[in-house]
Design an enzyme around this catalytic site. Structure first.
Site, PDB file in Angstrom:
ATOM      1  N   CYS A 115       0.847  -1.181   0.000  1.00 53.57           N
ATOM      2  CA  CYS A 115       0.000   0.000   0.000  1.00 53.57           C
ATOM      3  C   CYS A 115       0.886   1.235   0.000  1.00 53.57           C
ATOM      4  O   CYS A 115       2.071   1.161   0.318  1.00 53.57           O
ATOM      5  CB  CYS A 115      -0.852  -0.009   1.252  1.00 53.57           C
ATOM      6  SG  CYS A 115       0.177   0.040   2.707  1.00 53.57           S
TER       7      CYS A 115
ATOM      8  N   TYR B  98      -4.673 -12.746  -3.379  1.00 51.20           N
ATOM      9  CA  TYR B  98      -4.331 -12.292  -2.029  1.00 51.20           C
ATOM     10  C   TYR B  98      -5.098 -13.099  -0.987  1.00 51.20           C
ATOM     11  O   TYR B  98      -6.323 -13.013  -0.900  1.00 51.20           O
ATOM     12  CB  TYR B  98      -4.689 -10.818  -1.925  1.00 51.20           C
ATOM     13  CG  TYR B  98      -4.114 -10.065  -0.751  1.00 51.20           C
ATOM     14  CD1 TYR B  98      -2.972 -10.487  -0.090  1.00 51.20           C
ATOM     15  CD2 TYR B  98      -4.701  -8.879  -0.332  1.00 51.20           C
ATOM     16  CE1 TYR B  98      -2.442  -9.763   0.966  1.00 51.20           C
ATOM     17  CE2 TYR B  98      -4.174  -8.137   0.729  1.00 51.20           C
ATOM     18  CZ  TYR B  98      -3.049  -8.585   1.368  1.00 51.20           C
ATOM     19  OH  TYR B  98      -2.519  -7.858   2.414  1.00 51.20           O
TER      20      TYR B  98
ATOM     21  N   HIS C 171      -2.361 -11.847   5.477  1.00 51.96           N
ATOM     22  CA  HIS C 171      -2.473 -10.687   6.378  1.00 51.96           C
ATOM     23  C   HIS C 171      -3.849 -10.546   7.024  1.00 51.96           C
ATOM     24  O   HIS C 171      -4.155  -9.512   7.610  1.00 51.96           O
ATOM     25  CB  HIS C 171      -2.168  -9.372   5.628  1.00 51.96           C
ATOM     26  CG  HIS C 171      -0.784  -9.315   5.048  1.00 51.96           C
ATOM     27  ND1 HIS C 171      -0.486  -8.737   3.837  1.00 51.96           N
ATOM     28  CD2 HIS C 171       0.378  -9.793   5.517  1.00 51.96           C
ATOM     29  CE1 HIS C 171       0.802  -8.837   3.596  1.00 51.96           C
ATOM     30  NE2 HIS C 171       1.351  -9.482   4.608  1.00 51.96           N
TER      31      HIS C 171
ATOM     32  N   ASP D 164       3.770  -9.199   9.863  1.00 53.54           N
ATOM     33  CA  ASP D 164       4.523  -9.291   8.614  1.00 53.54           C
ATOM     34  C   ASP D 164       5.465  -8.100   8.451  1.00 53.54           C
ATOM     35  O   ASP D 164       6.628  -8.263   8.096  1.00 53.54           O
ATOM     36  CB  ASP D 164       3.542  -9.338   7.435  1.00 53.54           C
ATOM     37  CG  ASP D 164       4.202  -9.880   6.187  1.00 53.54           C
ATOM     38  OD1 ASP D 164       4.957 -10.859   6.309  1.00 53.54           O
ATOM     39  OD2 ASP D 164       3.973  -9.335   5.098  1.00 53.54           O
TER      40      ASP D 164
END
Ligand code: ADP
Ligand code: SF4
Length: 696
Positions: free
Chosen positions: A31, A172, A175, A267
């Site tokens: 991001c 994805y 996370h 992470d």
């Protein structure tokens, strides 16, 4: 310089299904707070990494369907064809430098509240949505129609990705951010059908989506599956054994395994809590489960560590988000044998605060991050000087050092005067505090660069006053003299000083960093700063055998560190160290031997006995020199001074990133045309649609 042959292995091509990465440098999706709101700035930021030598450059998450979105966060959208031109341009610019373009397809499900689209979020089972905000929204359990729809939406998005010429499509499931991961989780998936229960059932959705996408676009695009190997929750969460089993189940199905930890805070661990390569224990062994390449992360900035990961069979591709932000040219520098020029990530997560605050990401080390198009700043190149003016910089902290570095790169003659015996200012001081050693890289990178600059001279032990500056006759003077912590309790809660007894033992962070220590064994620490300093000093005091009572008007310790993903780790650590935390209380008076505090809601007073009080409150700019010079403006012309500028913490105390940015900006703008009241940056403005009558 030619490349050191030891690093040749990093420049070997790697096949990812039908495409081949030119080297092992893989910029994983990350991001950036620009996303769909600032698509041109985002594109230029990605392009910079391709130019800097990354073999693969990925976008951040692109939400594949309007029934799942993560407002207020700014990522990408791939909801229909109208989103394609913006995203196609990213792939095109990445290709222009010979890199592969990857796109991360996301369906957030129970991880997004759908505040923009007002659709009901979907999840494996009925559940309140799990986001950074506890929005009062529940996700609905998906039925088999929903699952069929979701599979089709993935295929639609993947086909669009192929039409946009992306080389790699990343699915994805990591996370805690994607529906396929939610299905994997025993905590979230309480289904009793073929998609719930045993692991093979919980992995069914991920497998089916991967199969669907492979058969739709696998001829032209590599399909990468991004999973989290461990949630670090013990048996309650997804863990190593279970996830290795998932990988074994689907071993050869994707073209690439992209492995991470979950949640994001685990992470993207900061250097305060995790060293480089910290994910190895979780990633080790995955390559034995599959013949497909594996990419993973670990804040890799050292080429030796990277080589070691490849040679020992841990990873095939060196994944990086933050190291690629701090230095988009990391691969090129290794390739060109310029290791000393690498601007190493310090692991502070200021970049992540951009995403968390929905603003363009900043980087402490790389002031050009996000400004590549907005301001036309290149991380490696800067236009040559436009005059023979010389510049005197007063203060060798991050602002002064970056200013000197960038001016030196432009070719200006620069003198940098520092009052102390060492350079680095607050960075040097703070890097000696518990957990912050890596922050010294802000100083070290710049000193290394300054060494190579013939036109920059540094002077230590040189505390300058206004007379000195008027005497030296430099054309431009930059005041970067920093800030000092206040000693009167003034910050956010109290805007005026609090009563402090003359005989009370009072300390500030500056005192502790200068080596002063409390005389007694119990310190009351008052934190109205809310970032790292209070908690770091609490750690220091406990490590030295003192008892700490931590008082804060906030509901939690280091509240702003939520944005760096550290808050929970910080509070956990302080509790484990035995720090007594008094949240929601403000300091109201400091006496000898104790303090008075009050509840921030009711005002109910109480007192705490303690030997010393440490105030972590606001800072005052150290701007006396600047004000002296301003008072003597009439002397400037005779002294040959054309301009005096205050920058960094001396102008307004803030983040180290802000000081570095201020130093860089000064250097960029010296001798630039005066733009008057014009905007100093570019931006995208949404194209207006025709306004139709709403009630006709
Ligand atoms: P910033 O974050 O803005 O760079 P710092 O506080 O880290 O600010 O650094 C400011 C530096 O300026 C410190 O190292 C301090 O010793 C130095 N300094 C302060 N006043 C003077 C002065 N009058 N002459 C030279 N150096 C100064
Ligand atoms: Fe690294 Fe900090 Fe820059 Fe993020 S902001 S890339 S963590 S130096």
């Amino acid at each position: 310089m030619p490349r050191d042959p030891r690093y040749d292995v990093l420049f070997e091509p790697v096949r990812i299904g039908p495409v081949t990465a030119k080297n092992r440098f893989f910029q994983v999706p990350h991001c950036n707070g620009l996303g769909f709101r600032d698509p041109t700035a985002m594109t230029a930021m990605r392009e910079m990494k391709a130019e800097g030598g990354w073999g693969v450059v990925c976008t951040e998450q692109a939400d594949i369907h309007h029934t799942s979105e993560i407002t207020p966060f700014i990522e990408l959208r791939l909801w229909d064809d109208r989103d394609m031109p913006m995203l196609a341009r990213v792939a095109e610019r990445v290709h222009a430098h010979g890199a592969l373009a990857g796109i991360e397809l996301a369906y957030a499900g129970m991880n997004g509240s759908n505040l923009y689209t007002r659709e009901i979020p979907l999840a494996p089972s009925h559940t309140p949505i799990i986001t950074y905000y506890a929005d009062p929204v529940q996700a609905r359990a998906m039925d088999l129609d929903d699952i069929r729809n979701l599979r089709r939406w993935y295929v639609n998005a993947a086909m669009r990705a192929r039409r946009m010429d992306y080389d790699i499509v990343c699915l994805y499931a990591a996370h805690g951010f994607g529906t396929p991961q939610h299905f994997l989780s025993r905590r979230y998936n309480r289904r009793t059908d073929a998609y719930g229960g045993p692991l093979a059932n919980r992995a069914r959705l991920l497998r089916e989506i991967t199969e669907d996408v492979k058969s739709a676009i696998g001829d032209r695009c590599g399909v990468s599956v991004r999973v989290s190997i461990d949630e670090l929750l013990g048996p309650a969460g997804l863990h190593r054994e279970e996830m290795h089993e998932v990988i074994a189940l689907m071993a050869e199905l994707p073209d690439l395994w992209d492995v991470t930890l979950s949640d994001w805070a685990n992470d993207s661990g900061t250097s305060r809590f995790t060293p480089e390569g910290f994910q190895e224990p979780y990633i080790a062994g995955i390559k034995k489960l599959t013949t497909k390449p594996v990419v993973g992360v670990g804040r890799f900035t050292s080429p030796d560590t990277m080589v070691s990961q490849v040679r020992r069979g841990i990873l095939d591709l060196i994944g990086a988000a933050r190291p690629s932000i701090a230095d988009p040219f990391l691969p090129r520098k290794i390739d060109e044998g310029r290791l000393e020029d690498i601007r190493e990530c310090i692991g502070c997560n200021i970049c992540i605060t951009g995403d968390m605050t929905m603003s363009p990401s900043r980087c402490t080390q790389n002031p050009t991050m996000g400004e590549e198009w907005r301001k036309g700043w290149h991380p490696e190149r800067i236009r040559p000087k436009e005059s023979d003016a010389n510049v005197l910089i007063v203060g060798g902290g991050p602002a002064g050092l970056e200013c000197a570095r960038a001016l030196g790169r432009r070719g200006y003659t620069v003198a940098l005067a520092e009052a102390g015996r060492e350079l680095g200012g607050r960075v040097t001081r703070e890097s000696r505090l518990p957990g912050l050693a890596a922050w010294a890289r802000v100083r070290d990178y710049r000193l290394q660069q300054l060494k190579q600059m013939p036109t920059v001279e540094t002077f230590l032990d040189s505390r300058l006053g206004a007379d000195d500056l008027l005497e030296y006759g430099f054309r431009h003077v930059v005041i970067a003299t920093g800030a000092q912590w206040r000693r009167d309790g003034t910050a956010r809660f109290h805007h005026t000083p609090i009563p402090i007894a003359d005989d009370a033992e009072l300390l500030t962070p500056d005192d502790l960093m200068a080596g002063k220590r409390p005389s007694g064994g119990h310190v009351v620490l008052y934190d109205d700063d809310h970032y790292y300093m209070g908690s770091v000093l609490a750690e220091l005091l406990v490590a030295e055998g003192r008892r700490v009572t931590f008082v804060t008007p906030s509901g939690e310790v280091a509240n702003w560190a939520r944005n760096t993903l550290e808050q929970e780790k910080i509070q956990t650590r302080l509790l484990q160290l035995g720090v007594d935390i008094r949240a929601h209380h403000a300091l109201t008076r400091v006496n000898r031997g104790g303090v008075e505090i009050a509840c921030v809601f009711t005002g109910k007073p109480s007192s705490i006995a303690g030997d010393s009080v440490l105030l972590v409150t606001a800072r005052d700019p150290r701007d006396a020199l600047y004000l002296d010079l301003q008072a003597r403006r009439s002397d400037w012309v005779a002294a040959g001074i054309a301009s005096v500028k205050l920058i960094g913490d001396a102008n307004a105390p803030g983040l180290i990133a802000a000081a570095v940015y201020a130093g860089h900006r000064y250097a960029q703008e010296l001798d630039a045309p005066d733009i008057g009241d014009a905007l100093p940056f570019k931006r995208d403005i949404a194209e207006l649609s025709p306004l139709q009558d709403v009630d006709s």
